[in-house]
Write an enzyme that holds these catalytic residues in place. Structure first.
Site, PDB file in Angstrom:
ATOM      1  N   GLY A 101       0.831  -1.204   0.000  1.00 18.82           N
ATOM      2  CA  GLY A 101       0.000   0.000   0.000  1.00 18.82           C
ATOM      3  C   GLY A 101       0.861   1.248   0.000  1.00 18.82           C
ATOM      4  O   GLY A 101       0.579   2.216  -0.696  1.00 18.82           O
ATOM      5  N   ASP A 173      -1.921  -5.522  -0.240  1.00 14.79           N
ATOM      6  CA  ASP A 173      -2.233  -4.745   0.960  1.00 14.79           C
ATOM      7  C   ASP A 173      -3.646  -4.171   0.862  1.00 14.79           C
ATOM      8  O   ASP A 173      -3.916  -3.301   0.041  1.00 14.79           O
ATOM      9  CB  ASP A 173      -1.186  -3.616   1.034  1.00 14.79           C
ATOM     10  N   CYS A 211       0.706   4.374   8.190  1.00 20.41           N
ATOM     11  CA  CYS A 211       1.680   3.299   8.005  1.00 20.41           C
ATOM     12  C   CYS A 211       2.000   2.735   9.385  1.00 20.41           C
ATOM     13  O   CYS A 211       2.000   3.458  10.383  1.00 20.41           O
ATOM     14  CB  CYS A 211       2.946   3.875   7.367  1.00 20.41           C
ATOM     15  N   LEU A 433       9.609  -7.366   7.022  1.00 24.38           N
ATOM     16  CA  LEU A 433      11.037  -7.020   7.077  1.00 24.38           C
ATOM     17  C   LEU A 433      11.172  -5.585   6.559  1.00 24.38           C
ATOM     18  O   LEU A 433      11.706  -5.341   5.486  1.00 24.38           O
ATOM     19  CB  LEU A 433      11.841  -7.966   6.184  1.00 24.38           C
ATOM     20  N   SER A 434      10.647  -4.653   7.304  1.00 24.77           N
ATOM     21  CA  SER A 434      10.418  -3.322   6.750  1.00 24.77           C
ATOM     22  C   SER A 434      11.671  -2.481   6.561  1.00 24.77           C
ATOM     23  O   SER A 434      12.516  -2.411   7.455  1.00 24.77           O
ATOM     24  CB  SER A 434       9.470  -2.562   7.671  1.00 24.77           C
ATOM     25  N   SER A 436      11.541   0.461   6.907  1.00 25.08           N
ATOM     26  CA  SER A 436      11.386   1.543   7.888  1.00 25.08           C
ATOM     27  C   SER A 436      12.319   1.321   9.082  1.00 25.08           C
ATOM     28  O   SER A 436      12.552   2.225   9.866  1.00 25.08           O
ATOM     29  CB  SER A 436       9.936   1.616   8.389  1.00 25.08           C
TER      30      SER A 436
HETATM   31  C1  LIG Z   1       3.484  -2.988   4.897  1.00 23.83           C
HETATM   32  C2  LIG Z   1       2.968  -1.643   4.689  1.00 23.83           C
HETATM   33  O1  LIG Z   1       1.634  -1.621   5.118  1.00 23.83           O
HETATM   34  C3  LIG Z   1       2.988  -1.270   3.216  1.00 23.83           C
HETATM   35  O2  LIG Z   1       2.083  -0.534   2.814  1.00 23.83           O
HETATM   36  O3  LIG Z   1       3.908  -1.671   2.514  1.00 23.83           O
HETATM   37  C4  LIG Z   1       3.778  -0.549   5.436  1.00 23.83           C
HETATM   38  C5  LIG Z   1       5.162  -0.381   4.982  1.00 23.83           C
HETATM   39  C6  LIG Z   1       6.317  -0.326   5.927  1.00 23.83           C
HETATM   40  O4  LIG Z   1       6.524   0.674   6.610  1.00 23.83           O
HETATM   41  O5  LIG Z   1       7.085  -1.300   5.932  1.00 23.83           O
HETATM   42  C7  LIG Z   1       3.545  -0.735   6.917  1.00 23.83           C
HETATM   43  O6  LIG Z   1       4.256  -1.498   7.557  1.00 23.83           O
HETATM   44  O7  LIG Z   1       2.591  -0.122   7.416  1.00 23.83           O
HETATM   45 MG   LIG Z   2       0.271  -0.714   3.986  1.00 21.39          MG
END
Ligand SMILES: C[C@](O)(C(=O)O)[C@H](CC(=O)O)C(=O)O
Ligand SMILES: [Mg+2]
Length: 551
Positions: A101, A173, A211, A433-434, A436
């Site tokens: 997403g 997502d 997020c 495994l973000s 972020s």
């Molecule tokens: C997984 C996620 O929902 C996404 O939209 O890719 C995000 C992205 C991220 O920060 O890794 C989320 O974790 O909310």
């Molecule tokens: Mg998302």
């Protein structure tokens, strides 16, 4: 449409039996449904449902591959794909595809307006991306099929190298559902129609969605999310799809809850314990705004109000009261209280007050309304335990559960996995495994190289770098743009084209990759075998890439 009551009954009964038959397969042994096969048959319409629709085939493939990973304690690892280039280049190496997403929010909103991931893009954005990628997967599969169908022998087939499975199941997502139950239904339907094999849905409010690695997150009551998950499954059932459903909880770092209606959430709600408060936080803030205060002053007012309010979870308030009122045996009272009112026990505030009264002689002062934020939401303090509680509640309605967390912490992942598996030993788990997280400061290179496998041993069978598509594209283009600006065509020839050739990256021949030969084959077929306008005939520049007589 049937013409008589009797005909309709016969058709309904036949459809009902087919659905019952479908649901009796082992694939559904862990799934809970709160409706009957006849309820679904009655909502399918009179045209026979296509039971082998593309989404369902892909969902079955996904389910089988995840079951295999579960049995072997291995992992399906993948990352967020941005476009057809990504899915085709991932296909030889990774067995699933993720559609993020966030990536859609920043690069592919159907309104073309980019932004961070607040899921405030039009609700067809992620399904449209799935459509984009699934059409590309099918096209590349057709292209490969046509090329191989020209082979006259195994030798010719082998000369083409191992075939590539382009049809890697897509998991997309679905955010927080983009609205209420009816929106969840329509969103799911779009995903299925567009070829998603799986989707994930999180327990945040859809109006305030953030997020999972940003502040200000608000979760919905446990039951409300179960209703969403039920809606997803119901929609998939109506469409005869085996859609794989991943339930995500954002409660670990959430600071807000939309309603106190579900007792399972009461343990985690923050209340004021100071009995001398004169007014609620929002009354104080409104009064200050009327007096012309703004920004920083309001922030300070909120901090002062919260400090004075003695904000606590109920069990903390109990512990404080026990220490004050019965210092001599407070330890014993606290453990008695906690044994009954633990985070996973789902006791309501009323029940916790009753226990407190029994142990202390009087109920304790605890008010979760006074500190509500101005948007009307309750203050919430989640953590690993709230995630375990929610994952257990969601487990019967989903195929995988996922705890969104704030850092890649192996111990936390272990606690979560053990907590969920204590109740559902075979529960499949997913892990983000973000990008972020700062992976370079999070652990040593040794730990990094084994992280996925170690999580795999804990049951995290599907793991994904959500935004690796975005980051790898950015890095590749940035690196090339810089070098190209300095070295011109030498840069392209050596750092792109030659590397593509060395690594067998099929896109080096982008005419063929894009399907020019396949399209020519259609042209020729339509014209009786020859076409003077075939694009890949004499004069095509791809001839320049011929090696040993082969393109
Ligand atoms: C997984 C996620 O929902 C996404 O939209 O890719 C995000 C992205 C991220 O920060 O890794 C989320 O974790 O909310
Ligand atoms: Mg998302």
């Amino acid at each position: 449409m049937a013409h008589s009551f009797a005909d309709a009954q016969t058709q309904l009964e036949r459809q009902t039996r087919e659905i019952e038959n479908w649901w009796s397969q082992p694939r559904w042994k862990k799934t809970k449904r709160i409706y009957t096969a006849r309820d679904i048959a009655a909502r399918q319409g009179s045209i026979p449902i296509e039971t082998n629709n593309a989404s369902s085939l892909m969902a079955r493939k996904l389910y089988a591959l995840l079951a295999n990973h579960h049995d072997r304690k291995t992992v399906s690892k993948t990352f967020g794909a941005l476009d057809p280039v990504h899915v085709t280049q991932m296909a030889p190496f990774l067995d699933t595809v993720y559609v993020s997403g966030w990536q859609c929010s920043s690069t592919a909103s159907t309104s073309n307006e980019p932004g961070p991931d607040l899921a405030d893009y039009p609700m067809d954005t992620v399904p449209t991306k799935v459509d984009h990628l699934f059409k590309a997967q099918r096209f590349h599969d057709r292209k490969q099929w046509e090329e191989r169908s020209r082979c006259q022998s195994q030798r010719e087939w082998n000369n083409l190298g191992p075939p590539i499975d382009y049809l890697r199941p897509i998991i997309a997502d679905a955010d927080a559902g983009h609205g209420g139950i009816t929106a969840v239904f329509k969103l799911t339907k779009m995903f299925i129609e567009n070829g998603a094999a799986g989707i994930h849905m999180e327990d945040q409010t859809s109006t305030n969605k953030k997020c999972g690695h940003m502040a200000g997150r608000c979760v919905i009551p446990v039951q409300e999310h179960i209703n969403r998950l039920t809606t997803v499954r119901m929609c998939a059932d109506i469409m005869h799809s085996d859609l794989v459903l991943v339930a995500r909880t954002d409660s670990e770092e959430a600071t807000l809850l939309s309603s106190t209606i579900d007792p399972r959430d009461h343990y985690f709600i923050v209340g004021a314990t100071n009995p001398d408060l004169q007014e609620s936080l929002s009354e104080s803030m409104d009064a200050a705004i009327l007096k012309g205060h703004g920004g920083k002053e309001l922030e300070n007012l909120e901090s002062r109000w919260c400090a004075k309010a003695g904000l606590k979870l109920f069990h903390e308030a109990f512990a404080e009261a026990a220490q004050k009122q019965k210092p001599a045996n407070s330890e014993q009272l606290i453990s008695k209280f906690n044994a009954q009112a633990g985070p996973l026990n789902g006791l309501s505030l009323r029940q916790m007050q009753a226990i407190a009264k029994k142990l202390l002689g009087a109920p304790i002062h605890f008010d979760w309304d006074l500190p509500r934020v101005r948007e009307g939401l309750y203050r919430y303090r989640g953590g690993t335990q709230s995630s375990i509680m929610r994952a257990r509640a969601f487990a019967p309605y989903a195929d995988l559960v996922w705890m969104e967390c704030n850092s890649p912490d192996y111990q936390q992942a272990k606690t979560f996995a053990e907590g969920v598996k204590a109740q559902y030993p075979d529960q499949w788990l997913a892990y983000n495994l973000s990008p972020s997280f700062n992976w370079n400061t999070a652990m040593s290179p040794m730990e990094l190289s084994s992280f996925i496998d170690r999580l795999g041993q804990l049951g995290y069978i599907w793991q994904f770098i959500t935004l690796a598509g975005l980051h790898t594209s950015a890095l590749a283009v940035n690196t090339f743009a810089k070098d190209f600006s300095q070295r011109g065509m030498l840069s392209y020839a050596t750092t792109v084209q030659q590397k593509e050739i060395d690594n067998n990256v099929d896109i080096v021949k982008h005419q063929k990759w894009s399907g020019a030969e396949y399209i020519d084959s259609l042209l020729k077929l339509a014209q009786g075998g020859v076409s003077a306008t075939a694009a890949m005939g004499v004069g095509v520049t791809e001839e320049q890439f011929r090696e040993n007589g082969k393109l």
